[in-house]
Design a protein around this motif. Structure first.
Motif, PDB file in Angstrom:
ATOM      1  N   THR A 173     -94.259 -15.476 -21.653  1.00  0.00           N
ATOM      2  CA  THR A 173     -94.742 -16.776 -21.472  1.00  0.00           C
ATOM      3  C   THR A 173     -94.988 -17.693 -22.690  1.00  0.00           C
ATOM      4  N   ILE A 176     -91.754 -19.407 -23.287  1.00  0.00           N
ATOM      5  CA  ILE A 176     -91.597 -20.669 -22.447  1.00  0.00           C
ATOM      6  C   ILE A 176     -92.400 -21.752 -22.663  1.00  0.00           C
ATOM      7  N   VAL A 177     -93.597 -21.482 -23.094  1.00  0.00           N
ATOM      8  CA  VAL A 177     -94.201 -22.572 -23.628  1.00  0.00           C
ATOM      9  C   VAL A 177     -93.713 -23.340 -24.742  1.00  0.00           C
ATOM     10  N   ILE A 206     -93.269 -27.119 -17.853  1.00  0.00           N
ATOM     11  CA  ILE A 206     -93.128 -25.607 -17.612  1.00  0.00           C
ATOM     12  C   ILE A 206     -92.507 -25.275 -16.236  1.00  0.00           C
ATOM     13  N   GLU A 207     -93.140 -25.932 -15.111  1.00  0.00           N
ATOM     14  CA  GLU A 207     -92.648 -25.749 -13.832  1.00  0.00           C
ATOM     15  C   GLU A 207     -91.134 -26.023 -14.032  1.00  0.00           C
ATOM     16  N   PHE A 209     -89.019 -25.254 -16.038  1.00  0.00           N
ATOM     17  CA  PHE A 209     -88.388 -24.016 -16.641  1.00  0.00           C
ATOM     18  C   PHE A 209     -88.432 -22.793 -15.532  1.00  0.00           C
ATOM     19  N   VAL A 210     -89.422 -22.864 -14.928  1.00  0.00           N
ATOM     20  CA  VAL A 210     -89.539 -21.836 -13.647  1.00  0.00           C
ATOM     21  C   VAL A 210     -88.572 -22.041 -12.656  1.00  0.00           C
ATOM     22  N   GLN A 211     -88.517 -23.133 -12.246  1.00  0.00           N
ATOM     23  CA  GLN A 211     -87.260 -23.712 -11.252  1.00  0.00           C
ATOM     24  C   GLN A 211     -85.816 -23.383 -11.562  1.00  0.00           C
TER      25      GLN A 211
ATOM     26  N   VAL B 131     -80.869 -28.009 -10.749  1.00  0.00           N
ATOM     27  CA  VAL B 131     -80.044 -27.256 -11.638  1.00  0.00           C
ATOM     28  C   VAL B 131     -80.730 -25.850 -11.897  1.00  0.00           C
ATOM     29  N   PHE B 132     -79.855 -24.841 -11.926  1.00  0.00           N
ATOM     30  CA  PHE B 132     -80.293 -23.454 -12.020  1.00  0.00           C
ATOM     31  C   PHE B 132     -79.554 -22.948 -13.185  1.00  0.00           C
ATOM     32  N   LYS B 172     -77.517 -19.326  -6.362  1.00  0.00           N
ATOM     33  CA  LYS B 172     -78.167 -18.899  -7.347  1.00  0.00           C
ATOM     34  C   LYS B 172     -77.984 -17.287  -7.456  1.00  0.00           C
ATOM     35  N   PHE B 215     -90.585 -13.829 -16.027  1.00  0.00           N
ATOM     36  CA  PHE B 215     -91.971 -14.171 -16.835  1.00  0.00           C
ATOM     37  C   PHE B 215     -93.018 -14.453 -15.931  1.00  0.00           C
ATOM     38  N   ASP B 216     -94.165 -14.293 -16.402  1.00  0.00           N
ATOM     39  CA  ASP B 216     -95.444 -14.547 -15.670  1.00  0.00           C
ATOM     40  C   ASP B 216     -95.835 -16.094 -15.736  1.00  0.00           C
ATOM     41  N   ILE B 217     -95.969 -16.991 -14.895  1.00  0.00           N
ATOM     42  CA  ILE B 217     -96.222 -18.335 -14.782  1.00  0.00           C
ATOM     43  C   ILE B 217     -97.705 -18.338 -15.040  1.00  0.00           C
ATOM     44  N   LEU B 219    -100.498 -19.545 -16.317  1.00  0.00           N
ATOM     45  CA  LEU B 219    -101.218 -20.142 -17.698  1.00  0.00           C
ATOM     46  C   LEU B 219    -102.729 -20.381 -17.689  1.00  0.00           C
TER      47      LEU B 219
END
Lengths: 220, 220
Positions: A173, A176-177, A206-207, A209-211, B131-132, B172, B215-217, B219
């Motif tokens: 995580t 990603i941050v 950050i969302e 990046f999740v997508q 985008v993926f 995807k 990863f775990d989002i 936060l």
């Protein structure tokens, strides 16, 4: 002086060698220590000034120190938890082209975690036999890449220090941050963009990046 | 003749120009069509031989055709759903360095989906404003990269045809399958590795991709 230029002169090195930071008393009990990209000797000296061993020591370095101060660099590597370098530096330090092999060698030199930054191609986190990959966000424009690496480092240890959780899962995580923060940095000159953004901007980035990497694994 | 070499000669081009594949009757009702990297004219001719418009037409092409047959290439682009090219080809076709801007331009030329392959740095899927990103698996060794692009293409359309689902979400997953297949291809010479692997090997490799980007989002 820009530590990212490769033409650092011997004079500049001597100036750096004379730089002996004295940690303020209030810093000497910190749980989280990040060693910026300076002479390995200065990095080691800062570790020695800590009254107790921090919970996590993160270290940045570069090709230049591998060329002029490899022995000292190897000493610092034995004292740190996380090393943060780019792909060409990982190859230079290990003598391996494959980043998987390079990571294995670097992890045998001391750090338990290795982050290999690949710029616009994202970053890899290695730990034991695990590997995690964080993409960089595809951007319309990169206005100024200066400081992206330091912003990444700050975002990474900032998240770990805030959550006080240094597990591998939380380091994912944190990367990603870190990538989200770096993606803001390059949008404007210097630290300008970083001074403007809000917590909401960060959460929304950050969302993204999740997508970007989220997919459904239910294969038929 | 290796279509991936850039020094294709005019003689070879003429040979290709004379190549006029006749689709067998049994192929003319296919729901899924993939156009390999050949002259745009041949690609267009194959589309015309289809009795009904396939549900999905995927197209591969390369820089060479952008240089010698751009007008024909643009005609084919208007007829296909998915274009699959590498990063330098996306830049060449669009005249844009930023892949985000390049994607927007290419999507305006006809295809609704654009896959930009970045080799060891993974692949991007663009669709409308989405985008993926699918990473490439960090490998110990790359024995022989020949055929990785075609394996990727086969894995991609193979998953879509098998599941008969051409949604963005399923594309995807198809790109992850494609990347997994390509990661096997490079492990041995030619198609050797692809002939050895089982469904279990593929499932286990796909699980590695899941672990790689998961990863775990939450936060704090």
């Amino acid at each position: 002086m820009d530590m990212n230029t490769r033409d650092t002169t011997v004079t500049e090195l001597n100036v750096l060698a004379d730089f002996a930071p004295k940690l303020p008393e209030s810093y000497q009990n910190s749980d989280f220590l990040i060693l910026g990209n300076l002479t390995p000797q200065v990095q080691l000296d800062v570790i020695k000034q800590m009254k107790k061993r921090p919970k996590l020591i993160v270290m940045d370095t570069m090709n230049f120190w591998m060329e002029v101060a490899l022995d000292d660099l190897k000493k610092v590597l034995k004292e740190v938890d996380v090393l943060m370098i780019n792909d060409s530096e990982a190859r230079q330090l290990s003598g391996e082209f494959s980043l998987v092999k390079a990571a294995r060698k670097v992890l045998s030199m001391g750090p338990r975690y290795l982050i290999i930054k690949k710029g616009e191609h994202g970053a890899l986190l290695f730990h034991e036999n695990h590997v995690f990959f964080a993409p960089a966000l595809p951007l319309e424009d990169v206005f100024d890449p200066t400081g992206a690496g330091d912003t990444f480092a700050g975002g990474f240890i900032g998240h770990l220090a805030k959550t006080r959780d240094i597990s591998f899962e939380n380091m994912k995580t944190a990367i990603i941050v870190a990538s989200a923060m770096a993606s803001f940095c390059v949008e404007k000159f210097g630290v300008q963009r970083l001074r403007e953004i809000t917590q909401e901007d960060i959460a929304s980035r950050i969302e993204q990046f999740v997508q970007l990497v989220n997919f459904d694994i239910d294969l038929v």
